[in-house]
Design an enzyme around this catalytic site. Sequence first.
Site: not given
Ligand code: NOJ
Length: 552
Positions: A60, A102, A173, A201, A203, A208, A245
């Site tokens: 990812d 997370n 998680d 930033r 995520d 959580l 986010e």
């Molecule tokens: C949000 C991120 O912006 C995204 O790119 C990611 O795949 C997910 N969170 C999981 O961490």
Amino acid sequence: MSHDWYRDAVFYEVFVRAFADSNGDGIGDLPGLTSKLDYLRWLGVDAIWMLPICPSPLRDDGYDVSDYFDVHPDYGALADVRRLIEEAHQRGLRIIVELIPNHTSDQNAWFQASRDPSHPQHERYRDWYVWSDTDQKYADTRIIFLDYEPSNWTRDALRGQYYWHRFFHHQPDLNYDNPEVQRAMLRVVQFWMDLGVDGFRVDATPYLYEREGTSCENLPETHAYLKRLRKFVDAYAPGTMLLSEANQWPEDVRPYFGDGDEFHMNFHFPLMPRLFMALARADRTPLVQILARTPPLPDGCQWATFLRCHDELTLEMVTDEERQFLWDFYAPQPRMRLNLGIRRRLAPLLDNDRARLELANSLLFTLPGAPVIYYGDEIGMGDNIWLDDRDGVRTPMQWDSGPNAGFSAAAPDNLYAPVIEDSTYGPQQVNVANQQAAPGSLLHTMRRMIGVRKQHSAFGRGNFAWVEADSKAVAAYLRSHDGERLLIVNNLSPHPQSVTLTASGLPSAALLDLLTGEYLPSSQQGQLALALHPYQYLWLKIQDTLGYGLHG
Ligand code: NOJ
């Protein structure tokens, strides 16, 4: 410099892998990014947000962390992070890194110990993740990666149990009910603060904790932990900025600011699709509605606003009908769609129409919030919908028209991803060098907007008030701060508009066009008649020489 610098800042989001390759291995790296800091300073941005750089199997793109305390060897070493930060600070630029609290990668040593009863550290790590004998718990929780994952549970054969994951199945998680996990993540934060980063930033903040009978999002326990994180950051490295986010409705995001004691910033997710909706329909109504639904923030807080980012353009925060409309309008081909969103870059979304691109950025730079520019969008880069997942919006930065667009000296086959190759968006047409050399380019317009924005604190800090406009295709508003008043006018339509703006107190004084330096003919008291070109935007400073107050 002010402690709440982020309120006035322009952010630049960088995928290190995609930006600049210093060692010819086909992969962008930290020294590469460092070598481009002068470009970013020239552009005028204030802070660089780097996508994940920690060791990771990259299933990812680094949001699957296998070690929080190091750098992925593709990108360099910790010394390269230190050097980047030092060089950035010398240029007045700030560095924001990712904190991914997370979940981890399933390759993280914590998970390896947790899943394997015969692991020497199993006892210690057994409860670091969310394990269950059944996959029926927390059934009210939605699945986020709908195109990839059938369930939030995956069975681990070694442990003989299911583990919980809100994203990919290879991203288990962490279990925040475990005090060890709570402490471990603070140690991660401490490690990166020691390196000198200016902010994080953070995520996927809503997820959580898990509680039966809930959506497992925005839980009070989650907020309590995030407040603890803020307290720790404030005590350890005061001034470190936290940006969350939380892809949620404004009223659900508001608690992430707490009483000014949780996050300094949150992304404004619901505003983003409405910018595209307003453009598609040539109607300001979606903007009016979402801003009316946006609560005021505690002192010292700020929204982060954006048009595009490294993910699909998410359509989670719209109704089903609105989503269908936006899909039909902006993503007519199935390959353009992903999960509940659209995997395209800004320029292709707006048909590479220069006037629309500028207008979209005018909205981004003048509405409330601090704007985040996605790398490459300042030159109008294209995308490649034939790459997997979100890879098509993460292709190499196009620096010049030379081999590999100046991104890397590697053989083209060795690049981490192919350079965009098409007659409209390929590096022959779209690149930094050409646009730097052409004063009329999109890049120069972006630089000018950034420069003007930074001269006027009303953009970052000012009050916001709509100005009555007798055409719904015109979005006009006042931003006012410290005696300064800016009148912003955007024509959302492809057609010219003759519009009359009415605001009590619109002075009969001069209006200075901040982007051209020219004066507009003076208005009648209280009214302003304008003839706007298609997609025209005006950033006007009200020279209130007669001393009239202005109350939008
Ligand atoms: C949000 C991120 O912006 C995204 O790119 C990611 O795949 C997910 N969170 C999981 O961490």
